[in-house]
Design a protein around this motif. Structure first.
Motif, PDB file in Angstrom:
ATOM      1  N   GLN A   4      27.006  25.894  12.163  1.00 12.40           N
ATOM      2  CA  GLN A   4      26.361  24.686  12.686  1.00 12.40           C
ATOM      3  C   GLN A   4      25.600  24.983  13.975  1.00 12.40           C
ATOM      4  O   GLN A   4      24.604  24.325  14.271  1.00 12.40           O
ATOM      5  N   LEU A   5      26.045  25.997  14.717  1.00 15.89           N
ATOM      6  CA  LEU A   5      25.336  26.386  15.940  1.00 15.89           C
ATOM      7  C   LEU A   5      23.920  26.860  15.634  1.00 15.89           C
ATOM      8  O   LEU A   5      23.025  26.749  16.464  1.00 15.89           O
ATOM      9  N   ASN A   6      23.734  27.420  14.438  1.00 14.98           N
ATOM     10  CA  ASN A   6      22.414  27.898  14.015  1.00 14.98           C
ATOM     11  C   ASN A   6      21.748  26.926  13.040  1.00 14.98           C
ATOM     12  O   ASN A   6      20.762  27.276  12.401  1.00 14.98           O
ATOM     13  N   ASN A   7      22.299  25.727  12.913  1.00 14.19           N
ATOM     14  CA  ASN A   7      21.786  24.721  11.980  1.00 14.19           C
ATOM     15  C   ASN A   7      21.760  25.214  10.537  1.00 14.19           C
ATOM     16  O   ASN A   7      20.877  24.848   9.769  1.00 14.19           O
ATOM     17  N   CYS A   8      22.712  26.067  10.184  1.00 13.02           N
ATOM     18  CA  CYS A   8      22.837  26.562   8.815  1.00 13.02           C
ATOM     19  C   CYS A   8      23.892  25.743   8.083  1.00 13.02           C
ATOM     20  O   CYS A   8      24.783  25.174   8.696  1.00 13.02           O
ATOM     21  N   LYS A   9      23.761  25.700   6.759  1.00 12.25           N
ATOM     22  CA  LYS A   9      24.708  24.956   5.944  1.00 12.25           C
ATOM     23  C   LYS A   9      25.470  25.918   5.045  1.00 12.25           C
ATOM     24  O   LYS A   9      24.912  26.871   4.521  1.00 12.25           O
ATOM     25  N   LEU A  10      26.762  25.637   4.872  1.00 15.82           N
ATOM     26  CA  LEU A  10      27.619  26.426   3.993  1.00 15.82           C
ATOM     27  C   LEU A  10      27.970  25.563   2.787  1.00 15.82           C
ATOM     28  O   LEU A  10      28.478  24.454   2.935  1.00 15.82           O
ATOM     29  N   ARG A  11      27.678  26.084   1.620  1.00 17.99           N
ATOM     30  CA  ARG A  11      27.973  25.344   0.391  1.00 17.99           C
ATOM     31  C   ARG A  11      28.871  26.209  -0.489  1.00 17.99           C
ATOM     32  O   ARG A  11      28.525  27.348  -0.804  1.00 17.99           O
ATOM     33  N   LYS A  12      30.030  25.677  -0.866  1.00 18.98           N
ATOM     34  CA  LYS A  12      30.951  26.406  -1.732  1.00 18.98           C
ATOM     35  C   LYS A  12      30.416  26.341  -3.159  1.00 18.98           C
ATOM     36  O   LYS A  12      30.064  25.273  -3.645  1.00 18.98           O
ATOM     37  N   LYS A  13      30.352  27.495  -3.800  1.00 19.99           N
ATOM     38  CA  LYS A  13      29.890  27.560  -5.190  1.00 19.99           C
ATOM     39  C   LYS A  13      31.058  27.259  -6.121  1.00 19.99           C
ATOM     40  O   LYS A  13      32.203  27.247  -5.704  1.00 19.99           O
ATOM     41  N   ARG A  14      30.765  27.035  -7.383  1.00 22.75           N
ATOM     42  CA  ARG A  14      31.821  26.718  -8.348  1.00 22.75           C
ATOM     43  C   ARG A  14      32.768  27.890  -8.552  1.00 22.75           C
ATOM     44  O   ARG A  14      33.957  27.713  -8.718  1.00 22.75           O
ATOM     45  N   GLN A  15      32.219  29.098  -8.549  1.00 18.53           N
ATOM     46  CA  GLN A  15      33.056  30.276  -8.726  1.00 18.53           C
ATOM     47  C   GLN A  15      33.887  30.504  -7.467  1.00 18.53           C
ATOM     48  O   GLN A  15      33.389  30.380  -6.347  1.00 18.53           O
ATOM     49  N   GLU A  16      35.144  30.830  -7.638  1.00 15.21           N
ATOM     50  CA  GLU A  16      36.048  31.007  -6.512  1.00 15.21           C
ATOM     51  C   GLU A  16      35.570  32.109  -5.581  1.00 15.21           C
ATOM     52  O   GLU A  16      35.075  33.140  -6.019  1.00 15.21           O
ATOM     53  N   ASN A  17      35.710  31.871  -4.278  1.00 12.20           N
ATOM     54  CA  ASN A  17      35.357  32.826  -3.225  1.00 12.20           C
ATOM     55  C   ASN A  17      33.866  33.145  -3.168  1.00 12.20           C
ATOM     56  O   ASN A  17      33.477  34.242  -2.777  1.00 12.20           O
ATOM     57  N   ASN A  18      33.044  32.221  -3.579  1.00 10.59           N
ATOM     58  CA  ASN A  18      31.593  32.367  -3.520  1.00 10.59           C
ATOM     59  C   ASN A  18      31.004  31.208  -2.735  1.00 10.59           C
ATOM     60  O   ASN A  18      31.321  30.046  -3.005  1.00 10.59           O
ATOM     61  N   TYR A  19      30.133  31.543  -1.800  1.00  9.55           N
ATOM     62  CA  TYR A  19      29.513  30.547  -0.932  1.00  9.55           C
ATOM     63  C   TYR A  19      28.025  30.815  -0.830  1.00  9.55           C
ATOM     64  O   TYR A  19      27.568  31.952  -0.951  1.00  9.55           O
ATOM     65  N   GLU A  20      27.283  29.769  -0.569  1.00 11.84           N
ATOM     66  CA  GLU A  20      25.844  29.858  -0.339  1.00 11.84           C
ATOM     67  C   GLU A  20      25.587  29.385   1.085  1.00 11.84           C
ATOM     68  O   GLU A  20      26.091  28.339   1.487  1.00 11.84           O
ATOM     69  N   ILE A  21      24.839  30.167   1.824  1.00 11.59           N
ATOM     70  CA  ILE A  21      24.483  29.816   3.199  1.00 11.59           C
ATOM     71  C   ILE A  21      22.982  29.561   3.209  1.00 11.59           C
ATOM     72  O   ILE A  21      22.197  30.414   2.808  1.00 11.59           O
ATOM     73  N   ILE A  22      22.593  28.378   3.673  1.00 17.62           N
ATOM     74  CA  ILE A  22      21.182  27.995   3.702  1.00 17.62           C
ATOM     75  C   ILE A  22      20.764  27.829   5.159  1.00 17.62           C
ATOM     76  O   ILE A  22      21.373  27.068   5.908  1.00 17.62           O
ATOM     77  N   THR A  23      19.706  28.544   5.535  1.00 17.92           N
ATOM     78  CA  THR A  23      19.212  28.484   6.907  1.00 17.92           C
ATOM     79  C   THR A  23      18.169  27.376   7.029  1.00 17.92           C
ATOM     80  O   THR A  23      17.646  26.896   6.017  1.00 17.92           O
ATOM     81  N   PRO A  24      17.825  26.976   8.254  1.00 12.36           N
ATOM     82  CA  PRO A  24      16.775  25.966   8.434  1.00 12.36           C
ATOM     83  C   PRO A  24      15.418  26.417   7.872  1.00 12.36           C
ATOM     84  O   PRO A  24      14.600  25.587   7.507  1.00 12.36           O
ATOM     85  N   ALA A  25      15.213  27.733   7.781  1.00 15.89           N
ATOM     86  CA  ALA A  25      13.961  28.267   7.224  1.00 15.89           C
ATOM     87  C   ALA A  25      14.017  28.337   5.697  1.00 15.89           C
ATOM     88  O   ALA A  25      13.134  28.905   5.066  1.00 15.89           O
ATOM     89  N   LYS A  26      15.077  27.774   5.110  1.00 16.60           N
ATOM     90  CA  LYS A  26      15.311  27.723   3.668  1.00 16.60           C
ATOM     91  C   LYS A  26      15.615  29.095   3.060  1.00 16.60           C
ATOM     92  O   LYS A  26      15.453  29.298   1.862  1.00 16.60           O
ATOM     93  N   ASP A  27      16.039  30.056   3.901  1.00 10.95           N
ATOM     94  CA  ASP A  27      16.544  31.322   3.382  1.00 10.95           C
ATOM     95  C   ASP A  27      17.919  31.052   2.799  1.00 10.95           C
ATOM     96  O   ASP A  27      18.650  30.190   3.283  1.00 10.95           O
ATOM     97  N   ILE A  28      18.277  31.796   1.762  1.00 10.54           N
ATOM     98  CA  ILE A  28      19.584  31.626   1.138  1.00 10.54           C
ATOM     99  C   ILE A  28      20.311  32.967   1.131  1.00 10.54           C
ATOM    100  O   ILE A  28      19.756  33.981   0.719  1.00 10.54           O
ATOM    101  N   PHE A  29      21.546  32.926   1.607  1.00 17.80           N
ATOM    102  CA  PHE A  29      22.417  34.098   1.592  1.00 17.80           C
ATOM    103  C   PHE A  29      23.626  33.758   0.745  1.00 17.80           C
ATOM    104  O   PHE A  29      24.129  32.632   0.792  1.00 17.80           O
ATOM    105  N   LEU A  30      24.099  34.727  -0.019  1.00 14.48           N
ATOM    106  CA  LEU A  30      25.305  34.553  -0.808  1.00 14.48           C
ATOM    107  C   LEU A  30      26.422  35.338  -0.136  1.00 14.48           C
ATOM    108  O   LEU A  30      26.248  36.502   0.202  1.00 14.48           O
ATOM    109  N   MET A  31      27.554  34.695   0.071  1.00 16.69           N
ATOM    110  CA  MET A  31      28.712  35.331   0.685  1.00 16.69           C
ATOM    111  C   MET A  31      29.858  35.232  -0.322  1.00 16.69           C
ATOM    112  O   MET A  31      30.094  34.176  -0.903  1.00 16.69           O
ATOM    113  N   TYR A  32      30.533  36.356  -0.529  1.00 13.96           N
ATOM    114  CA  TYR A  32      31.642  36.359  -1.473  1.00 13.96           C
ATOM    115  C   TYR A  32      32.622  37.470  -1.133  1.00 13.96           C
ATOM    116  O   TYR A  32      32.328  38.352  -0.323  1.00 13.96           O
TER     117      TYR A  32
END
Length: 100
Positions: free
Chosen positions: A20-48
């Motif tokens: 939140q300090l960087n105005n990014c959003k964390l979205r949990k994916k349906r698959q366990e231990n998978n997350y999507e991080i969306i930046t204000p510039a609309k970049d998407i990172f996958l974390m798992y």
């Protein structure tokens, strides 16, 4: 000693706060231990992870990767490391702080 099942919710909560300090959003994916991080510039990172706390972060190419993308990626990796350090009982354990 905390178990992995205790650490994951704690990590997720702390990580959301840091993002939140960087105005990014964390979205949990349906698959366990998978997350999507969306930046204000609309970049998407996958974390798992397969085995927590060995976390992988991958840039999902949805547009043109630019200098700002690199800035967000470094910040996200830093947040992951910081959160892992905070939740570990022994924060000096380097082997527990793996970010690929």
């Amino acid at each position: 000693m905390k178990t992995t099942s205790d650490l994951i919710p704690e990590f997720e909560k702390l990580f959301r706060q840091k993002l939140q300090l960087n105005n990014c959003k964390l979205r949990k994916k349906r698959q366990e231990n998978n997350y999507e991080i969306i930046t204000p510039a609309k970049d998407i990172f996958l974390m798992y992870w397969s085995e927590f706390p060995e976390i992988s972060l991958i840039y999902q190419a949805v547009g043109v990767r630019n200098q700002q993308t690199g800035v967000y990626e470094r910040a996200i990796r830093s947040h992951i490391s910081s959160c892992l350090s905070s939740i570990q009982e022994n924060p000096t354990s380097e082997s527990a702080l793996l970010v690929k």
